[in-house]
Design a protein around this motif. Structure first.
Motif, PDB file in Angstrom:
ATOM      1  N   MET A  44       0.830  -1.207   0.000  1.00  0.00           N
ATOM      2  CA  MET A  44       0.000   0.000   0.000  1.00  0.00           C
ATOM      3  C   MET A  44       0.859   1.250   0.000  1.00  0.00           C
ATOM      4  O   MET A  44       0.584   2.208  -0.716  1.00  0.00           O
ATOM      5  CB  MET A  44      -0.933   0.002   1.222  1.00  0.00           C
ATOM      6  CG  MET A  44      -2.024  -1.047   1.187  1.00  0.00           C
ATOM      7  SD  MET A  44      -3.018  -1.046   2.707  1.00  0.00           S
ATOM      8  CE  MET A  44      -3.801   0.546   2.568  1.00  0.00           C
ATOM      9  N   PHE A  45       1.929   1.251   0.816  1.00  0.00           N
ATOM     10  CA  PHE A  45       2.767   2.457   0.833  1.00  0.00           C
ATOM     11  C   PHE A  45       3.848   2.409  -0.225  1.00  0.00           C
ATOM     12  O   PHE A  45       4.477   3.433  -0.508  1.00  0.00           O
ATOM     13  CB  PHE A  45       3.329   2.761   2.230  1.00  0.00           C
ATOM     14  CG  PHE A  45       4.199   1.711   2.859  1.00  0.00           C
ATOM     15  CD1 PHE A  45       5.509   1.525   2.466  1.00  0.00           C
ATOM     16  CD2 PHE A  45       3.700   0.928   3.895  1.00  0.00           C
ATOM     17  CE1 PHE A  45       6.320   0.580   3.076  1.00  0.00           C
ATOM     18  CE2 PHE A  45       4.503  -0.024   4.522  1.00  0.00           C
ATOM     19  CZ  PHE A  45       5.816  -0.197   4.102  1.00  0.00           C
ATOM     20  N   ALA A  54      -1.709   9.452   5.218  1.00  0.00           N
ATOM     21  CA  ALA A  54      -2.836  10.359   5.447  1.00  0.00           C
ATOM     22  C   ALA A  54      -3.985   9.628   6.132  1.00  0.00           C
ATOM     23  O   ALA A  54      -4.640  10.174   7.027  1.00  0.00           O
ATOM     24  CB  ALA A  54      -3.305  10.961   4.121  1.00  0.00           C
ATOM     25  N   PHE A  55      -4.230   8.381   5.731  1.00  0.00           N
ATOM     26  CA  PHE A  55      -5.283   7.595   6.367  1.00  0.00           C
ATOM     27  C   PHE A  55      -4.958   7.375   7.844  1.00  0.00           C
ATOM     28  O   PHE A  55      -5.808   7.582   8.717  1.00  0.00           O
ATOM     29  CB  PHE A  55      -5.447   6.244   5.664  1.00  0.00           C
ATOM     30  CG  PHE A  55      -6.431   5.331   6.345  1.00  0.00           C
ATOM     31  CD1 PHE A  55      -7.786   5.473   6.120  1.00  0.00           C
ATOM     32  CD2 PHE A  55      -5.995   4.348   7.224  1.00  0.00           C
ATOM     33  CE1 PHE A  55      -8.703   4.644   6.767  1.00  0.00           C
ATOM     34  CE2 PHE A  55      -6.890   3.519   7.872  1.00  0.00           C
ATOM     35  CZ  PHE A  55      -8.253   3.667   7.637  1.00  0.00           C
ATOM     36  N   ASN A  60      -6.165   9.115  13.623  1.00  0.00           N
ATOM     37  CA  ASN A  60      -5.485   9.341  14.904  1.00  0.00           C
ATOM     38  C   ASN A  60      -4.684   8.126  15.377  1.00  0.00           C
ATOM     39  O   ASN A  60      -4.530   7.900  16.584  1.00  0.00           O
ATOM     40  CB  ASN A  60      -6.484   9.752  15.992  1.00  0.00           C
ATOM     41  CG  ASN A  60      -7.181  11.058  15.664  1.00  0.00           C
ATOM     42  OD1 ASN A  60      -6.539  12.025  15.262  1.00  0.00           O
ATOM     43  ND2 ASN A  60      -8.497  11.090  15.814  1.00  0.00           N
ATOM     44  N   VAL A  61      -4.169   7.349  14.427  1.00  0.00           N
ATOM     45  CA  VAL A  61      -3.311   6.215  14.757  1.00  0.00           C
ATOM     46  C   VAL A  61      -1.968   6.732  15.262  1.00  0.00           C
ATOM     47  O   VAL A  61      -1.376   7.637  14.658  1.00  0.00           O
ATOM     48  CB  VAL A  61      -3.108   5.304  13.521  1.00  0.00           C
ATOM     49  CG1 VAL A  61      -2.012   4.281  13.774  1.00  0.00           C
ATOM     50  CG2 VAL A  61      -4.417   4.623  13.151  1.00  0.00           C
ATOM     51  N   ASN A  62      -1.502   6.183  16.379  1.00  0.00           N
ATOM     52  CA  ASN A  62      -0.181   6.574  16.869  1.00  0.00           C
ATOM     53  C   ASN A  62       0.772   5.389  16.991  1.00  0.00           C
ATOM     54  O   ASN A  62       1.870   5.513  17.527  1.00  0.00           O
ATOM     55  CB  ASN A  62      -0.278   7.326  18.200  1.00  0.00           C
ATOM     56  CG  ASN A  62      -1.052   6.558  19.265  1.00  0.00           C
ATOM     57  OD1 ASN A  62      -1.169   5.333  19.201  1.00  0.00           O
ATOM     58  ND2 ASN A  62      -1.592   7.276  20.234  1.00  0.00           N
ATOM     59  N   LYS A  63       0.313   4.228  16.473  1.00  0.00           N
ATOM     60  CA  LYS A  63       1.164   3.039  16.472  1.00  0.00           C
ATOM     61  C   LYS A  63       0.682   2.115  15.366  1.00  0.00           C
ATOM     62  O   LYS A  63      -0.515   1.816  15.281  1.00  0.00           O
ATOM     63  CB  LYS A  63       1.079   2.337  17.823  1.00  0.00           C
ATOM     64  CG  LYS A  63       2.043   1.167  18.015  1.00  0.00           C
ATOM     65  CD  LYS A  63       1.891   0.623  19.437  1.00  0.00           C
ATOM     66  CE  LYS A  63       2.922  -0.423  19.780  1.00  0.00           C
ATOM     67  NZ  LYS A  63       2.751  -0.919  21.178  1.00  0.00           N
ATOM     68  N   VAL A 286      -5.827  -2.153   8.541  1.00  0.00           N
ATOM     69  CA  VAL A 286      -5.912  -0.981   7.665  1.00  0.00           C
ATOM     70  C   VAL A 286      -6.802  -1.229   6.458  1.00  0.00           C
ATOM     71  O   VAL A 286      -7.675  -0.418   6.116  1.00  0.00           O
ATOM     72  CB  VAL A 286      -4.513  -0.522   7.207  1.00  0.00           C
ATOM     73  CG1 VAL A 286      -4.618   0.544   6.120  1.00  0.00           C
ATOM     74  CG2 VAL A 286      -3.706   0.004   8.383  1.00  0.00           C
ATOM     75  N   GLY A 287      -6.624  -2.375   5.787  1.00  0.00           N
ATOM     76  CA  GLY A 287      -7.387  -2.659   4.563  1.00  0.00           C
ATOM     77  C   GLY A 287      -8.885  -2.646   4.775  1.00  0.00           C
ATOM     78  O   GLY A 287      -9.637  -1.993   4.018  1.00  0.00           O
TER      79      GLY A 287
END
Length: 294
Positions: A44-45, A54-55, A60-63, A286-287
């Motif tokens: 994906m990246f 950006a997603f 607000n993911v921090n890990k 994520v997916g």
């Protein structure tokens, strides 16, 4: 001259007050709960790093637990990790499979650790991983049903090897674990007890796969592990599912949508807010999170 001195003293006073406040916030442990997710598809990246980041930032993911795919160049990982760090997102190297508990299956884990060692050594500080996150799921290996005692012991041996390797790399070791490991006994060279307690005691942190779709159910099924982690001074992240599944509608938030999921997770966080072991929540993954209903 006196006026300039007064202005300088006033500015210094403001700086000291701000510094004191920052120290107090840090000392009180007033930091946000972990909001983690699994990124199983690192391509994906590779294809769109900006959109992936950006997603994560928008949610607000921090890990983030990022799958290691050795077909992807290390420099691609370095770019992603660096950019994640600039957004305040910690990145843990993710890998594991049920076959790792097979005879000589540990060689797969050795390959991961060798890759990580080379990666960390060849990377600037900002591009290095923050930890290791294993997802082995030994209960999906055939030996779980045919010879559970041996499979459990193999799993314990695997985590013990991983702990040694992670210490050599100076990285914390975390593991995914189903909530029902508190019902799995063991009695072998590692001693005797419940597998959940052993995993919690022998890793730096556990993400509990508490795959249910309501706060009351989640609170109930994680309470034993939270209590165990409190005794050992360890941390528990509570994980939930967002993908569709044929295991039953209560497993996932796919039907209810993201807003309802967040409401339920807030209730879980509120319930365990006074627990020293509760660290936060993790969204699988994520997916499916990208495509779930609002």
């Amino acid at each position: 001259m006196l006026k300039k001195a007064a202005i300088w003293m006033f500015a210094l006073s403001l700086m000291l007050t701000a510094f004191s406040h920052a120290e107090n916030v840090q000392a009180s442990g007033d930091t946000p709960d972990t909001r983690a997710t699994w990124l199983w598809n690192p391509w994906m990246f590779v294809e769109d790093e900006a959109a992936t980041l950006a997603f994560l930032e928008n949610k607000n993911v921090n890990k983030v637990y990022v799958q290691i795919d050795r077909d992807i160049p290390k420099n691609t990982y370095r770019s992603f990790v660096t950019q994640a760090h600039t957004r305040g997102i910690a990145v843990f190297a993710l890998d594991g499979a049920p076959s790792w508990v097979a005879p000589k299956g540990f060689t797969n884990q050795n390959q991961l650790m060798n890759w990580l060692g080379n990666y960390q050594t060849g990377s600037l500080a900002q591009a290095r991983f923050d930890g290791i996150h294993l997802d082995v799921e030994p209960y999906l290996y055939s030996g779980w049903n045919s010879n559970r005692a041996a499979t459990v012991k193999s799993y314990q041996s695997l985590l013990q090897r991983a702990a040694t390797s992670s210490a050599q790399l100076n990285l914390p070791l975390e593991a995914d674990m189903p909530f029902w490991f508190d019902e799995i006994p063991y009695k072998n060279t590692f001693g005797k007890g419940l597998l959940a307690e052993w995993v919690i005691a022998n890793t730096d942190g556990v993400t509990l796969m508490a795959y249910r779709d309501s706060a009351p159910m989640i609170i109930e099924i994680v309470k034993n592990e939270i209590a165990m982690a409190e005794r050992y001074g360890k941390k528990i992240v509570v994980g939930v599912e967002t993908g569709t599944t044929d295991e039953g509608s209560v497993i996932t938030f796919a039907e209810e949508g993201e807003a309802y999921m967040n409401q339920q997770l807030d209730k879980v966080a509120s319930h365990y807010s006074s627990s020293s072991a509760y660290e936060g929540t993790a969204i699988h993954h994520v997916g499916s999170w990208m495509t779930m209903a609002p």
